[in-house]
Write an enzyme that holds these catalytic residues in place. Structure first.
Site, PDB file in Angstrom:
ATOM      1  CG  ASP A   1      -2.072   0.929   1.074  1.00 46.39           C
ATOM      2  OD1 ASP A   1      -3.135   0.413   0.803  1.00 46.39           O
ATOM      3  OD2 ASP A   1      -1.756   2.189   1.127  1.00 46.39           O
ATOM      4  CB  ILE A   2       0.589   4.173  -2.099  1.00 47.38           C
ATOM      5  CG1 ILE A   2       1.763   5.352  -2.523  1.00 47.38           C
ATOM      6  CG2 ILE A   2      -0.459   5.214  -1.737  1.00 47.38           C
ATOM      7  CD1 ILE A   2       1.464   5.833  -3.894  1.00 47.38           C
TER       8      ILE A   2
ATOM      9  CG  ASN B   1     -12.758  -0.786   3.282  1.00 49.20           C
ATOM     10  OD1 ASN B   1     -13.306  -0.977   4.517  1.00 49.20           O
ATOM     11  ND2 ASN B   1     -11.556  -0.369   3.262  1.00 49.20           N
TER      12      ASN B   1
ATOM     13  CG  HIS C   1      -8.704  -3.135  -2.584  1.00 41.02           C
ATOM     14  ND1 HIS C   1      -9.621  -2.303  -3.262  1.00 41.02           N
ATOM     15  CD2 HIS C   1      -8.641  -2.245  -1.438  1.00 41.02           C
ATOM     16  CE1 HIS C   1     -10.047  -1.311  -2.532  1.00 41.02           C
ATOM     17  NE2 HIS C   1      -9.380  -1.370  -1.353  1.00 41.02           N
TER      18      HIS C   1
ATOM     19  CG  HIS D   1      -6.686  -2.891   2.801  1.00 43.34           C
ATOM     20  ND1 HIS D   1      -6.112  -2.074   2.805  1.00 43.34           N
ATOM     21  CD2 HIS D   1      -7.959  -2.730   2.519  1.00 43.34           C
ATOM     22  CE1 HIS D   1      -6.990  -0.909   2.234  1.00 43.34           C
ATOM     23  NE2 HIS D   1      -8.020  -1.470   1.892  1.00 43.34           N
TER      24      HIS D   1
HETATM   25  P1  5GP Z   1      -9.982   1.235   0.472  1.00 48.43           P
HETATM   26  O1  5GP Z   1     -10.169   2.415   1.153  1.00 48.43           O
HETATM   27  O2  5GP Z   1     -10.426   1.449  -1.173  1.00 48.43           O
HETATM   28  O3  5GP Z   1     -10.160   0.011   0.823  1.00 48.43           O
HETATM   29  O4  5GP Z   1      -8.359   1.447   0.034  1.00 48.43           O
HETATM   30  C1  5GP Z   1      -7.471   1.815  -0.890  1.00 48.43           C
HETATM   31  C2  5GP Z   1      -5.987   1.803  -0.513  1.00 48.43           C
HETATM   32  O5  5GP Z   1      -5.397   1.825  -1.739  1.00 48.43           O
HETATM   33  C3  5GP Z   1      -5.436   2.807   0.624  1.00 48.43           C
HETATM   34  O6  5GP Z   1      -5.132   2.071   1.519  1.00 48.43           O
HETATM   35  C4  5GP Z   1      -4.612   3.677  -0.303  1.00 48.43           C
HETATM   36  O7  5GP Z   1      -3.588   3.972   0.466  1.00 48.43           O
HETATM   37  C5  5GP Z   1      -4.215   2.543  -1.462  1.00 48.43           C
HETATM   38  N1  5GP Z   1      -3.714   3.233  -2.623  1.00 48.43           N
HETATM   39  C6  5GP Z   1      -4.363   4.207  -3.314  1.00 48.43           C
HETATM   40  N2  5GP Z   1      -3.714   4.669  -4.221  1.00 48.43           N
HETATM   41  C7  5GP Z   1      -2.619   3.639  -4.402  1.00 48.43           C
HETATM   42  C8  5GP Z   1      -1.619   3.774  -5.471  1.00 48.43           C
HETATM   43  O8  5GP Z   1      -1.632   4.334  -6.449  1.00 48.43           O
HETATM   44  N3  5GP Z   1      -0.827   2.592  -5.173  1.00 48.43           N
HETATM   45  C9  5GP Z   1      -0.773   1.798  -4.059  1.00 48.43           C
HETATM   46  N4  5GP Z   1       0.018   0.960  -3.889  1.00 48.43           N
HETATM   47  N5  5GP Z   1      -1.610   1.885  -3.128  1.00 48.43           N
HETATM   48  C10 5GP Z   1      -2.495   2.864  -3.279  1.00 48.43           C
END
Ligand code: 5GP
Length: 121
Positions: free
Chosen positions: A33-34, A91, A104, A106
């Site tokens: 994760d970024i 989520n 996705h 986590h």
């Molecule tokens: P969500 O809230 O949709 O479950 O989580 C999305 C996740 O994607 C977040 O933890 C965010 O930090 C990660 N994320 C968003 N953009 C990028 C990206 O460009 N690269 C990576 N590696 N992670 C990302």
């Protein structure tokens, strides 16, 4: 709502945007994760076009579902998380604050994760 081909994880899958890959097989890609929330914070994504667990669980062929779940387990094992434990999280939608509309999971590890959810205020 239709799947958005321009979402960030779709673009990572197409190789248009780089990622810090930790695992890949026929069904899944996993990368760091970024904005990590734990010492290990990996995102595991299926290679198919699914927005969240909702349409993945409804529409994906069984081989894709099985392959994806196996991939999540493989990632956790390969990262050495099974001994001390780890947490997975997915989520769906607004209440869960899903940010990226490509399914996705986590995978968090290498610290005590604390309580499962923040208390309501
Ligand atoms: P969500 O809230 O949709 O479950 O989580 C999305 C996740 O994607 C977040 O933890 C965010 O930090 C990660 N994320 C968003 N953009 C990028 C990206 O460009 N690269 C990576 N590696 N992670 C990302």
């Amino acid at each position: 709502m239709a799947y958005d081909d321009q979402n960030i994880f779709a673009r990572i899958l197409k190789g248009e945007i780089p990622c810090d890959k930790v695992y890949e097989d026929d069904h899944a890609l996993a990368f760091n994760d970024i904005n990590p929330q734990a010492p290990v914070h990996v995102l595991v994504i299926p290679k198919g076009r699914y927005q969240s667990l909702d349409d993945f669980s409804e529409k994906a062929p069984e081989a894709e579902i099985a392959g994806f779940i196996r991939a999540v387990g493989n990632v956790a094992r390969e990262l050495g998380l099974t001994g001390d434990g780890y947490r997975i999280l997915a989520n769906h939608g607004a209440d869960a604050r899903q940010e990226v509309p490509h399914f996705h999971v986590h995978v968090f590890g290498k610290r005590d994760m604390g309580p499962m959810l923040r208390r309501e205020r």
